[in-house]
Design an enzyme around this catalytic site. Structure first.
Site, mmCIF file in Angstrom:
data_model
loop_
_atom_site.group_PDB
_atom_site.id
_atom_site.type_symbol
_atom_site.label_atom_id
_atom_site.label_comp_id
_atom_site.label_asym_id
_atom_site.label_seq_id
_atom_site.Cartn_x
_atom_site.Cartn_y
_atom_site.Cartn_z
ATOM 1 N N HIS A 1 -25.291 -0.184 7.238
ATOM 2 C CA HIS A 1 -25.067 -0.364 5.793
ATOM 3 C C HIS A 1 -26.222 0.188 4.965
ATOM 4 C CE1 HIS A 1 -21.831 -3.104 7.045
ATOM 5 N NE2 HIS A 1 -22.723 -3.676 7.837
ATOM 6 N N SER B 1 -37.032 23.995 -9.230
ATOM 7 C CA SER B 1 -36.326 23.725 -10.476
ATOM 8 C C SER B 1 -36.698 24.771 -11.514
ATOM 9 C CB SER B 1 -36.702 22.333 -10.999
ATOM 10 O OG SER B 1 -36.299 22.165 -12.349
ATOM 11 N N LYS C 1 -40.718 20.253 -8.523
ATOM 12 C CA LYS C 1 -39.560 19.929 -7.696
ATOM 13 C C LYS C 1 -39.479 20.773 -6.428
ATOM 14 C CE LYS C 1 -36.726 17.455 -8.399
ATOM 15 N NZ LYS C 1 -35.479 17.677 -9.173
ATOM 16 N N GLU D 1 -27.583 19.958 0.579
ATOM 17 C CA GLU D 1 -26.530 19.527 -0.341
ATOM 18 C C GLU D 1 -25.337 20.466 -0.285
ATOM 19 O OE1 GLU D 1 -29.543 17.456 -3.609
ATOM 20 O OE2 GLU D 1 -28.770 19.483 -3.947
#
Length: 465
Positions: A155, A276, A282, A289
């Site tokens: 979980h 970024s 970043k 992704e």
């Protein structure tokens, strides 16, 4: 002029040429189509249906067409509809009447099914190679980080400590099953439909097993209706690809989480991250992704083919022209995802200290504290309740189980003694999971031996194809 124009008084409308043509997609199957035509011509000659001279001219013409397509000098015409008609029309232009004899005893229906099966075999094999490479990357990463402990979760909550190598090998075995599914898809495609003609077979004395052998098929499909209309093998390939994409998406999700400051378990190589346009600090896990995002694309190809197939009567229907684009897209997408993920795992820096520090939170030794009481004679459910109350005490105090004094522990149960400290030690907790498939170093080393054998077996499977 189309090769089937004899029955028609007028040509097709201009807009229907592009709408009905599959050539932009199935031109990728030109090698398979030409191989099928070579085998068919050789068989026709062997059976005395065409002359050896005709077969020789057909082969020469097909060889030259293949060479021109390979070099990009072949002029495709959308009015040829598909790769089969494009090759045949050009063959007739180049060698004349012998080329017109090539289509004896076959139809585009069994021809396209043959091409697609050959293409599916090639794609399945290539994907199996890609899967095997990612398995090697995962096993290598597991071997390079012995003894590294991190919180195992259920979980997404801290549950019990596990070895990083154990965690990585979980994905290894997912991929092992993906390899098996792709191998099954290869086997499903490995039957020849050639010689089934349009749907009912042919009256010519053809030898289907000769062409099957020449093309590397394991056998022939026994029913001509099924042979030209079956696309189960593509569903098998698409399903295998979808499950594999799901596994990659799960791994990508963990990479995204683990590379975040909240986890800090790994640092991605600059080669597998981006920055970024506005925030100079970043370092984004964009490629993980994208692997996660492309899963939906692969799923969509499976659903498209399922929906296409669901209402088709026997035998061939033009709907089946929609079977190949998804096949190619799934294979290309999945191959890229596997390659990127392999590079990502190979170059990632795993941060053992951050993983170890995370183990100090979440009461990871709670189950072992309960097991300690069981070994002292208490029933497990009673021990579970005792440790649950101790965890509640820790939450109220803002501490961990290891921070409690012996007096605190004995306040809940007199069975606790000085040796409880050993039961709460993370390394001992991990080392205690010696059951087969467990996370103890000895169990994981056994699992690695199995993984090495699995790779050798996979390599043997590929060598036989």
């Amino acid at each position: 002029m189309a090769l089937w124009d004899g029955r028609f008084e007028t040509g097709a409308a201009a807009e229907t040429w592009e709408f009905g043509a599959s050539l932009p997609v199935d031109c990728e199957l030109y090698q398979e189509d030409i191989a099928g035509s070579r085998a068919h011509a050789a068989m026709l000659a062997a059976q005395g249906i065409i002359s050896e001279e005709d077969a020789a001219q057909i082969k020469t013409g097909l060889d030259s067409i293949e060479a021109d397509i390979a070099t990009g000098s072949f002029d495709f015409d959308i009015r040829d509809e598909d790769i089969h008609m494009a090759v045949e029309a050009e063959l007739i232009r180049r060698v004349g009447e012998p080329g017109a004899r090539l289509h004896t005893g076959r139809s585009r229906n069994d021809q396209v099914a043959t091409d697609t099966r050959l293409g599916a075999k090639k794609l399945a094999r290539a994907l199996m190679e890609d899967v095997l490479e990612l398995q090697r990357s995962l096993l290598s990463a597991a071997e390079q980080h012995p003894g590294v402990i991190l919180p195992g979760c259920t979980h997404l909550q801290h549950a019990q400590p596990v070895l990083l190598s154990h965690h990585l090998l979980a994905y290894f075995w997912m991929l092992s099953r993906d390899f098996q599914r792709l191998n099954a898809a290869y086997d499903a495609a490995n039957r020849s439909p050639l010689g089934s003609a349009a749907l009912a077979g042919t009256g010519y004395p053809i030898d289907r097993r000769m062409t099957a052998y020449e093309l590397g098929f394991a056998d022939v499909i026994p029913n001509s209706l099924d042979a030209v209309s079956d696309r189960d093998f593509l569903l098998d390939l698409s399903y295998a690809g979808s499950v594999c994409a799901m596994h990659l998406s799960r791994l990508a999700e963990e990479i995204v989480l683990w590379s975040s400051p909240e986890f800090g378990y790994l640092t991605l190589s600059d080669a597998y991250a981006t920055g970024s346009s506005i925030m100079p600090q970043k370092k984004n896990p964009d490629f993980a992704e994208l692997v996660r995002g492309k899963t939906g694309r692969v799923y969509g190809n499976l659903m498209q083919l399922l929906v296409t197939m669901k209402g088709l009567p026997l035998a061939y229907n033009k709907d089946l022209q929609e079977d190949k684009e998804g096949m190619f897209d799934t294979a290309r997408t999945l191959s890229m995802c596997l390659s990127v993920m392999s590079g990502m795992i190979t170059t990632a820096q795993f941060n053992a200290d951050a993983m170890r520090a995370a183990c100090s939170k979440g009461y990871l030794a709670a189950t072992d504290a309960a097991d300690y009481l069981v070994r002292k004679g208490m029933a497990f459910r009673d021990a579970h309740a005792v440790v649950g109350r101790l965890v509640l005490l820790c939450e109220h105090r803002g501490c961990e189980l290891s921070d409690l004094s012996l007096a605190d522990l004995r306040g809940e149960c007199e069975l606790f003694a000085d040796d409880i400290a050993g039961a709460l030690d993370l390394d001992r907790v991990v080392a205690a999971r010696t059951s087969e498939g467990g996370t103890a170093p000895t169990a994981v080393e056994h699992q690695m031996r199995l993984a090495r054998t699995d790779i050798v077996m996979g390599e043997a499977v590929l060598a036989g194809k």
